[in-house]
Every structure is written in C-alpha cells, then in structure tokens.
Scaffold this motif. Structure first.
Motif, PDB file in Angstrom:
ATOM      1  N   PHE A  87       0.825  -1.205   0.000  1.00  0.00           N
ATOM      2  CA  PHE A  87       0.000   0.000   0.000  1.00  0.00           C
ATOM      3  C   PHE A  87       0.862   1.259   0.000  1.00  0.00           C
ATOM      4  CE2 PHE A  87      -2.586  -3.327   2.043  1.00  0.00           C
ATOM      5  CZ  PHE A  87      -3.591  -3.392   1.088  1.00  0.00           C
ATOM      6  N   SER A  88       2.049   1.184   0.608  1.00  0.00           N
ATOM      7  CA  SER A  88       2.956   2.333   0.583  1.00  0.00           C
ATOM      8  C   SER A  88       3.494   2.568  -0.824  1.00  0.00           C
ATOM      9  CB  SER A  88       4.098   2.104   1.571  1.00  0.00           C
ATOM     10  OG  SER A  88       3.594   2.024   2.902  1.00  0.00           O
ATOM     11  N   LEU A  89       3.852   1.486  -1.515  1.00  0.00           N
ATOM     12  CA  LEU A  89       4.288   1.629  -2.905  1.00  0.00           C
ATOM     13  C   LEU A  89       3.172   2.192  -3.775  1.00  0.00           C
ATOM     14  CD1 LEU A  89       6.382  -1.574  -3.737  1.00  0.00           C
ATOM     15  CD2 LEU A  89       7.194   0.788  -3.664  1.00  0.00           C
ATOM     16  N   GLN A  90       1.953   1.749  -3.535  1.00  0.00           N
ATOM     17  CA  GLN A  90       0.817   2.242  -4.304  1.00  0.00           C
ATOM     18  C   GLN A  90       0.670   3.754  -4.120  1.00  0.00           C
ATOM     19  OE1 GLN A  90      -2.872   0.365  -3.160  1.00  0.00           O
ATOM     20  NE2 GLN A  90      -4.014   1.195  -4.889  1.00  0.00           N
ATOM     21  N   ASN A 134      -2.158  -8.812  -7.234  1.00  0.00           N
ATOM     22  CA  ASN A 134      -1.253  -8.933  -8.382  1.00  0.00           C
ATOM     23  C   ASN A 134      -1.441  -7.798  -9.379  1.00  0.00           C
ATOM     24  OD1 ASN A 134       0.113 -11.158  -7.458  1.00  0.00           O
ATOM     25  ND2 ASN A 134      -1.172 -12.633  -8.542  1.00  0.00           N
ATOM     26  N   GLY A 135      -2.674  -7.338  -9.553  1.00  0.00           N
ATOM     27  CA  GLY A 135      -2.888  -6.194 -10.440  1.00  0.00           C
ATOM     28  C   GLY A 135      -2.148  -4.968  -9.954  1.00  0.00           C
ATOM     29  N   ARG A 136      -2.219  -4.708  -8.649  1.00  0.00           N
ATOM     30  CA  ARG A 136      -1.532  -3.536  -8.105  1.00  0.00           C
ATOM     31  C   ARG A 136      -0.020  -3.728  -8.107  1.00  0.00           C
ATOM     32  NH1 ARG A 136      -5.413  -4.305  -4.379  1.00  0.00           N
ATOM     33  NH2 ARG A 136      -3.930  -4.635  -2.677  1.00  0.00           N
ATOM     34  N   THR A 137       0.437  -4.978  -7.951  1.00  0.00           N
ATOM     35  CA  THR A 137       1.878  -5.239  -8.021  1.00  0.00           C
ATOM     36  C   THR A 137       2.392  -4.979  -9.426  1.00  0.00           C
ATOM     37  OG1 THR A 137       1.643  -6.914  -6.294  1.00  0.00           O
ATOM     38  CG2 THR A 137       3.680  -6.960  -7.565  1.00  0.00           C
ATOM     39  N   VAL A 138       1.591  -5.292 -10.435  1.00  0.00           N
ATOM     40  CA  VAL A 138       1.974  -4.986 -11.814  1.00  0.00           C
ATOM     41  C   VAL A 138       2.044  -3.476 -12.027  1.00  0.00           C
ATOM     42  CG1 VAL A 138       1.202  -5.111 -14.220  1.00  0.00           C
ATOM     43  CG2 VAL A 138       1.143  -7.158 -12.794  1.00  0.00           C
ATOM     44  N   ILE A 139       1.093  -2.727 -11.474  1.00  0.00           N
ATOM     45  CA  ILE A 139       1.135  -1.270 -11.602  1.00  0.00           C
ATOM     46  C   ILE A 139       2.447  -0.727 -11.040  1.00  0.00           C
ATOM     47  CG2 ILE A 139       0.098   0.914 -10.863  1.00  0.00           C
ATOM     48  CD1 ILE A 139      -2.592  -0.606 -10.679  1.00  0.00           C
ATOM     49  N   ALA A 140       2.767  -1.132  -9.813  1.00  0.00           N
ATOM     50  CA  ALA A 140       3.990  -0.638  -9.175  1.00  0.00           C
ATOM     51  C   ALA A 140       5.228  -1.111  -9.925  1.00  0.00           C
ATOM     52  CB  ALA A 140       4.041  -1.089  -7.721  1.00  0.00           C
ATOM     53  N   GLY A 141       5.245  -2.377 -10.313  1.00  0.00           N
ATOM     54  CA  GLY A 141       6.404  -2.907 -11.015  1.00  0.00           C
ATOM     55  C   GLY A 141       6.633  -2.222 -12.350  1.00  0.00           C
ATOM     56  N   ALA A 142       5.561  -2.045 -13.125  1.00  0.00           N
ATOM     57  CA  ALA A 142       5.696  -1.374 -14.415  1.00  0.00           C
ATOM     58  C   ALA A 142       6.169   0.063 -14.229  1.00  0.00           C
ATOM     59  CB  ALA A 142       4.360  -1.411 -15.161  1.00  0.00           C
ATOM     60  N   ILE A 151       3.780 -12.122 -13.818  1.00  0.00           N
ATOM     61  CA  ILE A 151       2.494 -11.852 -13.154  1.00  0.00           C
ATOM     62  C   ILE A 151       1.429 -11.542 -14.195  1.00  0.00           C
ATOM     63  CG2 ILE A 151       1.330 -10.572 -11.338  1.00  0.00           C
ATOM     64  CD1 ILE A 151       3.983  -9.692 -10.253  1.00  0.00           C
ATOM     65  N   VAL A 152       1.794 -10.788 -15.223  1.00  0.00           N
ATOM     66  CA  VAL A 152       0.840 -10.469 -16.287  1.00  0.00           C
ATOM     67  C   VAL A 152       0.355 -11.743 -16.963  1.00  0.00           C
ATOM     68  CG1 VAL A 152       0.609  -9.374 -18.554  1.00  0.00           C
ATOM     69  CG2 VAL A 152       1.732  -8.153 -16.680  1.00  0.00           C
ATOM     70  N   THR A 153       1.274 -12.652 -17.252  1.00  0.00           N
ATOM     71  CA  THR A 153       0.880 -13.924 -17.868  1.00  0.00           C
ATOM     72  C   THR A 153      -0.113 -14.662 -16.993  1.00  0.00           C
ATOM     73  OG1 THR A 153       3.004 -14.110 -19.005  1.00  0.00           O
ATOM     74  CG2 THR A 153       1.750 -16.145 -18.695  1.00  0.00           C
ATOM     75  N   ARG A 154       0.125 -14.653 -15.702  1.00  0.00           N
ATOM     76  CA  ARG A 154      -0.802 -15.304 -14.786  1.00  0.00           C
ATOM     77  C   ARG A 154      -2.174 -14.632 -14.821  1.00  0.00           C
ATOM     78  NH1 ARG A 154       0.064 -17.584  -8.773  1.00  0.00           N
ATOM     79  NH2 ARG A 154      -2.145 -17.851  -8.270  1.00  0.00           N
ATOM     80  N   LEU A 185      -7.224  -4.280 -14.721  1.00  0.00           N
ATOM     81  CA  LEU A 185      -7.203  -3.395 -15.892  1.00  0.00           C
ATOM     82  C   LEU A 185      -6.135  -2.315 -15.747  1.00  0.00           C
ATOM     83  CD1 LEU A 185     -10.987  -2.857 -16.745  1.00  0.00           C
ATOM     84  CD2 LEU A 185      -9.272  -4.019 -18.157  1.00  0.00           C
ATOM     85  N   GLU A 186      -6.057  -1.706 -14.594  1.00  0.00           N
ATOM     86  CA  GLU A 186      -5.035  -0.681 -14.384  1.00  0.00           C
ATOM     87  C   GLU A 186      -3.636  -1.274 -14.521  1.00  0.00           C
ATOM     88  OE1 GLU A 186      -7.530   2.183 -11.260  1.00  0.00           O
ATOM     89  OE2 GLU A 186      -6.074   0.714 -10.515  1.00  0.00           O
ATOM     90  N   GLY A 187      -3.468  -2.500 -13.995  1.00  0.00           N
ATOM     91  CA  GLY A 187      -2.171  -3.151 -14.108  1.00  0.00           C
ATOM     92  C   GLY A 187      -1.797  -3.456 -15.545  1.00  0.00           C
ATOM     93  N   LEU A 188      -2.734  -3.989 -16.317  1.00  0.00           N
ATOM     94  CA  LEU A 188      -2.447  -4.320 -17.706  1.00  0.00           C
ATOM     95  C   LEU A 188      -2.136  -3.066 -18.519  1.00  0.00           C
ATOM     96  CD1 LEU A 188      -5.143  -7.069 -18.455  1.00  0.00           C
ATOM     97  CD2 LEU A 188      -2.710  -7.393 -17.956  1.00  0.00           C
TER      98      LEU A 188
END
Length: 324
Positions: A87-90, A134-142, A151-154, A185-188
């Motif tokens: 949540f801090s990264l977000q 995982n969606g939010r982890t993709v947002i932060a990672g990207a 994670i996206v593949t999953r 959706l936000e992550g993708l």
C-alpha cells in the motif's frame, strides 16, 4: 469544462503530489515545470513523510501486505492496516515519486531482495495468488521498472468467462467483481505503457472494459440497480476498492494511451460526476476505509483536493473529445 481560477489556486495551494498533476493535467504546463514540481515529492510533503517511515530493508511496517506485528485481533478491532509495503508503494505511485530517482531504484532493489508475501513467502516482485494484489503489483512494477511479465501472464490466464476478474476465483467464484477487474485493468494498462501491448493484453483489457461498460460503471447487469451504493461515493485513497470515478479515470488513461475516443456508455457516470460538483467547484470526500494509516491527508465530508483533481481531469478529457 474550464475549472475556475479559484479552484485551481486552491489545488495549487497544496502538496507537491497534487501540484505537479494540476500543472500537467489541468494547466498543460511545459514538462520542465511539472517535472520540477514532481521532483519535490521525494523531499517535501506527503511523499517525504511516507518515505520517512520506510524500514532499512526497503519495506514498510516490516511486511508485504500486512505489518509484521499486526494480529487478527488488531484487524478485527482496528480494520485492515494500510501501512505495509504494497500500500505504501501504491501511494508513492499515486504521489508520482520519480521512478528513475536513486531513492526509487534503491527501494525497488531492497524490496526485491527482502520482501516476501504473507500468503506463502513468494518474492515480492513475483506476485502472489490474488488478482487484486497482483494487479496492483503490476502497476507498481511497471512504474518502477521491474519485469512483472510473469504476473501479467498469470493474470491473463485468470480472466473469468464474463470478461473480468475476481479475487475469489481461487475459492470457486465464477463471476467477476468490479474491485478485482479495475485493479487488473489498471495493471495491464500500466504494463502496456511500460513495455508495449500484445494481442493478449489488448484482448484481455477489451473484455474487462466491456464488463464495466455493460454495467454503466456501477450497475448490476441483472437488475440495473447500483451494485453497491458506495460505488457512487467518492473515496480516496481507493486502495483495492472500486468506485465509478476510479472507473472513469481508467478509461481516461486508456483513451489517452491508445487514442481511442470515449465510449458513449460512460455518459451516465459522467453525468453523475457533474451532478456531484459543489457550488464552489469542488468535490467532497465521502468516506474513507477503516484501518491504520501513516498519516491522514483529508477529512471526510470536506472538499477534497484529490477527488477534485481526479474529477476535473476526467471532465477535461471528456469535454475535449466532445468539442472535436
């Protein structure tokens, strides 16, 4: 819609996390101007305050999803804690911490080496099992330059038959939820903006978008009634939760990224957004999620700079297309 000078002045008399976005998104300021303001996020205001709570190992509160010392008893008494790493990264993403800064790069590296998900000890940047997380982890990672393609593949493999996603899929759910769908959706979209779209990510986003659009961003498909009255209320920070403004912000971001015109099915949500504007040109903060935070930014029931910024840039995007 042209926001009045008084509202803009009110927004600018705020934190760097808001000011730089006002300059970029509402005033179309030169990049050098908003980038200079954005750089202050690391050293001033809310961004600096949040960074001051970071642990030496790169995490916050000693945990990935939950603080290290947060018991079930505390959860029942106080609510979910919003102080841990994810949540801090977000929030740092929402504040606009420069992802190329030394502080950001060091944070990403330390989290990769030291943080493990509460679910089963998975390395942080590998993700875990819930689609929302995982969606939010993709947002932060990207955003911070991490390879989150596994994670996206999953997530692509976990789409429901009705087009969206649901964190309860692993417990047998076969229907999508607004919450899970917007997080994915936000992550993708963030992933596509960082490394490029594929046929698979485009198809998945289109299906998830249709899930929301068929429901007018807040209605049940079966009855047409609001799926949850809170979807029509203003919340910030949203964390994992959906509301119609978050949905509108996603469609704005997707339109700006791809050049696609706004879908007419967003019209009812846009009308509701206009109707909620106060006479002074602002929008209120209707509610907040229960649970410990590092610090409060705004008060429920008062005009909200965050909600007003988000609402104004959605309407600016919508009206600019309508005027073409």
């Amino acid at each position: 819609m042209a926001p009045s000078g008084s509202v803009i002045d009110w927004l600018l008399a705020s934190d760097p996390a808001i000011r730089w976005q006002v300059l970029r998104d509402l005033l179309d300021a030169p990049e050098a101007a908003w980038q200079a303001e954005r750089a202050k996020v690391e050293t001033e205001g809310w961004g600096a305050e949040l960074l001051s709570h970071q642990d030496a190992d790169g995490q916050w509160a000693g945990g990935a999803f939950m603080p290290a010392d947060y018991s079930e008893e505390k959860w029942r008494e106080l609510g979910q804690a919003w102080t841990a790493t994810c949540f801090s990264l977000q929030q740092l993403h929402d504040f606009g911490l420069d992802p190329t800064s030394d502080r950001a790069r060091r944070t990403v590296d330390l989290i990769g080496r030291n943080s493990r998900w509460d679910h089963d000890g998975q390395p942080y940047w590998d993700g875990e099992v819930e689609e929302c997380i995982n969606g939010r982890t993709v947002i932060a990672g990207a955003y911070f330059g991490v390879d989150v393609s596994p994670i996206v593949t999953r997530l692509l493999s976990e789409r429901q038959a009705d087009g969206g996603w649901n964190c309860e899929r692993c417990n047998g759910s076969h229907r999508s939820s607004f919450h899970s769908t917007i997080n994915v959706l936000e992550g993708l979209l963030a992933y596509e903006q960082a490394v490029g779209a594929t046929a698979e990510t485009r198809a998945a986003r289109a299906a998830g978008e249709d899930y929301l659009l068929e429901r007018g961003l807040f209605r049940r498909l079966s009855t047409g009634a609001p799926a949850d009255e809170r979807y029509l209320k203003f919340l910030h920070p949203n964390r994992w939760r959906y509301d119609f403004l978050r949905g509108l912000e996603y469609f704005r971001a997707a339109s700006l990224a791809t050049g696609a015109a706004p879908d007419p099915r967003l019209g009812e949500a846009i009308d509701h957004l206009r109707a909620r504007q106060s006479q002074d040109g602002t929008w209120p903060l209707d509610w907040q999620l229960k649970g410990p935070v590092w610090f409060e930014m705004e008060a429920v029931g008062e005009p909200s700079r965050w909600v007003t910024l988000r609402a104004l840039r959605v309407l600016k995007w919508w009206d600019e297309y309508a005027g073409r």
